[in-house]
Design a protein around this motif. Structure first.
Motif, PDB file in Angstrom:
ATOM      1  N   ASP A 177       0.805  -1.232   0.000  1.00  0.00           N
ATOM      2  CA  ASP A 177       0.000   0.000   0.000  1.00  0.00           C
ATOM      3  C   ASP A 177       0.835   1.278   0.000  1.00  0.00           C
ATOM      4  N   ALA A 178       2.104   1.189  -0.369  1.00  0.00           N
ATOM      5  CA  ALA A 178       2.952   2.377  -0.488  1.00  0.00           C
ATOM      6  C   ALA A 178       2.858   2.912  -1.909  1.00  0.00           C
ATOM      7  N   GLY A 179       2.636   4.212  -2.025  1.00  0.00           N
ATOM      8  CA  GLY A 179       2.630   4.844  -3.335  1.00  0.00           C
ATOM      9  C   GLY A 179       4.058   4.917  -3.858  1.00  0.00           C
ATOM     10  N   ARG A 180       4.361   4.194  -4.924  1.00  0.00           N
ATOM     11  CA  ARG A 180       5.723   4.153  -5.468  1.00  0.00           C
ATOM     12  C   ARG A 180       6.000   5.293  -6.429  1.00  0.00           C
ATOM     13  N   ARG A 181       4.957   5.811  -7.057  1.00  0.00           N
ATOM     14  CA  ARG A 181       5.118   6.920  -7.995  1.00  0.00           C
ATOM     15  C   ARG A 181       3.765   7.587  -8.153  1.00  0.00           C
ATOM     16  N   THR A 182       3.785   8.899  -8.302  1.00  0.00           N
ATOM     17  CA  THR A 182       2.562   9.638  -8.574  1.00  0.00           C
ATOM     18  C   THR A 182       2.880  10.726  -9.585  1.00  0.00           C
ATOM     19  N   PHE A 183       1.923  11.035 -10.429  1.00  0.00           N
ATOM     20  CA  PHE A 183       2.146  12.038 -11.462  1.00  0.00           C
ATOM     21  C   PHE A 183       0.795  12.555 -11.954  1.00  0.00           C
ATOM     22  N   THR A 184       0.829  13.740 -12.527  1.00  0.00           N
ATOM     23  CA  THR A 184      -0.381  14.333 -13.082  1.00  0.00           C
ATOM     24  C   THR A 184      -0.568  13.854 -14.519  1.00  0.00           C
ATOM     25  N   ALA A 186     -15.469  16.348 -29.718  1.00  0.00           N
ATOM     26  CA  ALA A 186     -14.731  15.079 -29.896  1.00  0.00           C
ATOM     27  C   ALA A 186     -14.823  14.235 -28.628  1.00  0.00           C
ATOM     28  N   LYS A 187     -14.925  12.929 -28.818  1.00  0.00           N
ATOM     29  CA  LYS A 187     -14.949  11.988 -27.697  1.00  0.00           C
ATOM     30  C   LYS A 187     -13.608  11.265 -27.667  1.00  0.00           C
ATOM     31  N   THR A 188     -12.775  11.621 -26.697  1.00  0.00           N
ATOM     32  CA  THR A 188     -11.465  10.981 -26.567  1.00  0.00           C
ATOM     33  C   THR A 188     -11.357  10.349 -25.182  1.00  0.00           C
ATOM     34  N   GLY A 189     -10.887   9.123 -25.129  1.00  0.00           N
ATOM     35  CA  GLY A 189     -10.767   8.399 -23.867  1.00  0.00           C
ATOM     36  C   GLY A 189      -9.331   8.226 -23.417  1.00  0.00           C
ATOM     37  N   GLY A 190      -8.406   8.867 -24.122  1.00  0.00           N
ATOM     38  CA  GLY A 190      -6.995   8.751 -23.751  1.00  0.00           C
ATOM     39  C   GLY A 190      -6.666   9.592 -22.539  1.00  0.00           C
ATOM     40  N   ILE A 191      -5.999   8.998 -21.568  1.00  0.00           N
ATOM     41  CA  ILE A 191      -5.496   9.718 -20.400  1.00  0.00           C
ATOM     42  C   ILE A 191      -3.998   9.804 -20.607  1.00  0.00           C
ATOM     43  N   ARG A 192      -3.518  10.983 -21.009  1.00  0.00           N
ATOM     44  CA  ARG A 192      -2.130  11.149 -21.401  1.00  0.00           C
ATOM     45  C   ARG A 192      -1.252  11.543 -20.222  1.00  0.00           C
ATOM     46  N   MET A 193       0.004  11.181 -20.346  1.00  0.00           N
ATOM     47  CA  MET A 193       0.986  11.499 -19.323  1.00  0.00           C
ATOM     48  C   MET A 193       2.320  11.787 -19.994  1.00  0.00           C
ATOM     49  N   HIS A 194       3.251  12.320 -19.224  1.00  0.00           N
ATOM     50  CA  HIS A 194       4.599  12.543 -19.744  1.00  0.00           C
ATOM     51  C   HIS A 194       5.237  11.198 -20.068  1.00  0.00           C
ATOM     52  N   LYS A 195       6.212  11.198 -20.939  1.00  0.00           N
ATOM     53  CA  LYS A 195       6.840   9.972 -21.438  1.00  0.00           C
ATOM     54  C   LYS A 195       7.415   9.109 -20.316  1.00  0.00           C
ATOM     55  N   ALA A 196       8.147   9.695 -19.368  1.00  0.00           N
ATOM     56  CA  ALA A 196       8.742   8.909 -18.272  1.00  0.00           C
ATOM     57  C   ALA A 196       7.655   8.259 -17.421  1.00  0.00           C
ATOM     58  N   ASP A 197       6.544   8.971 -17.220  1.00  0.00           N
ATOM     59  CA  ASP A 197       5.434   8.406 -16.452  1.00  0.00           C
ATOM     60  C   ASP A 197       4.760   7.281 -17.242  1.00  0.00           C
ATOM     61  N   ASP A 207       6.286   5.302 -19.353  1.00  0.00           N
ATOM     62  CA  ASP A 207       7.192   4.151 -19.226  1.00  0.00           C
ATOM     63  C   ASP A 207       6.961   3.440 -17.894  1.00  0.00           C
ATOM     64  N   ALA A 208       6.842   4.223 -16.811  1.00  0.00           N
ATOM     65  CA  ALA A 208       6.650   3.640 -15.478  1.00  0.00           C
ATOM     66  C   ALA A 208       5.307   2.919 -15.380  1.00  0.00           C
ATOM     67  N   LEU A 209       4.248   3.527 -15.902  1.00  0.00           N
ATOM     68  CA  LEU A 209       2.931   2.879 -15.837  1.00  0.00           C
ATOM     69  C   LEU A 209       2.931   1.606 -16.688  1.00  0.00           C
ATOM     70  N   TRP A 210       3.588   1.638 -17.836  1.00  0.00           N
ATOM     71  CA  TRP A 210       3.657   0.459 -18.697  1.00  0.00           C
ATOM     72  C   TRP A 210       4.327  -0.695 -17.955  1.00  0.00           C
ATOM     73  N   ALA A 211       5.428  -0.415 -17.266  1.00  0.00           N
ATOM     74  CA  ALA A 211       6.152  -1.465 -16.533  1.00  0.00           C
ATOM     75  C   ALA A 211       5.321  -1.974 -15.349  1.00  0.00           C
TER      76      ALA A 211
END
Length: 187
Positions: free
Chosen positions: A88-95, A158-169, A171-175
């Protein structure tokens, strides 16, 4: 003929002098600037309405009521994502920059993932697409632009469902967000 000093006197004198010099340099260094760790924050290029919420000086706490265990937490109101480990520790957070169609609060599961680059509904090349919800016929997924840019303002209606983030974030979410990982959406 002058008296000659014994070698131990020379060694002792040089040692005392060296210690005094180190002490003076230590005091001077203590008065100077100290290095501090800083986090580089890429600047957003989109209009003010499309920018994610500004980063806080301290990392935001994982929202209460977001469950327990390993999960991705997405706050609609804060426009923020947390990667939370099994303890339950937050390892990373980003907008993030949400699309025009968002998921309802609730618990979802990551289903399909697309690693390679493709073109998003807004015409931007995106990668690391992590699908987790379907809302009003629109797939909702996390992703990042290949070039790391923020998304352009959506076209009117327009109806868009993408939640975009910075590239490094992205990469982290993908992993972190493998197939089957829970995604908890909170207000």
């Amino acid at each position: 003929m002058p008296a000659r000093l014994p070698s131990w006197a020379w060694v002792s004198g040089l040692t005392v002098g060296a210690i005094a010099a180190v002490a003076v340099l230590t005091v001077q260094a203590d008065r100077g600037p100290h290095p501090t760790a800083s986090v580089a924050r890429p600047s957003a290029t989109a209009s003010a309405g499309a920018q994610p919420a500004p980063e806080a000086s301290r990392p935001a706490a994982v929202p209460e009521g977001s469950g327990t265990g390993r999960r991705v937490v997405y706050s609609l109101g804060q426009k923020r994502v947390w990667l939370v480990d099994a303890s339950d520790a937050g390892r990373r957070t980003f907008t993030v920059w949400p699309g025009t169609v968002g998921p309802d609060p609730g618990t979802y599961t990551i289903g399909t993932r697309t690693e390679g680059a493709t073109t998003g509904s807004d015409g931007v090349r995106i990668e690391h697409i992590v699908y987790f919800a379907l809302q009003d016929g629109v797939s909702v997924a996390f992703s990042n632009a290949v070039d790391g840019s923020s998304p352009p303002p959506p076209a009117s209606g327009a109806k868009t469902g993408g939640i975009r983030m910075h590239k490094a974030d992205g990469d982290a979410l993908w992993a972190f967000g493998t197939t089957g990982t829970r995604v908890v959406v909170v207000k």
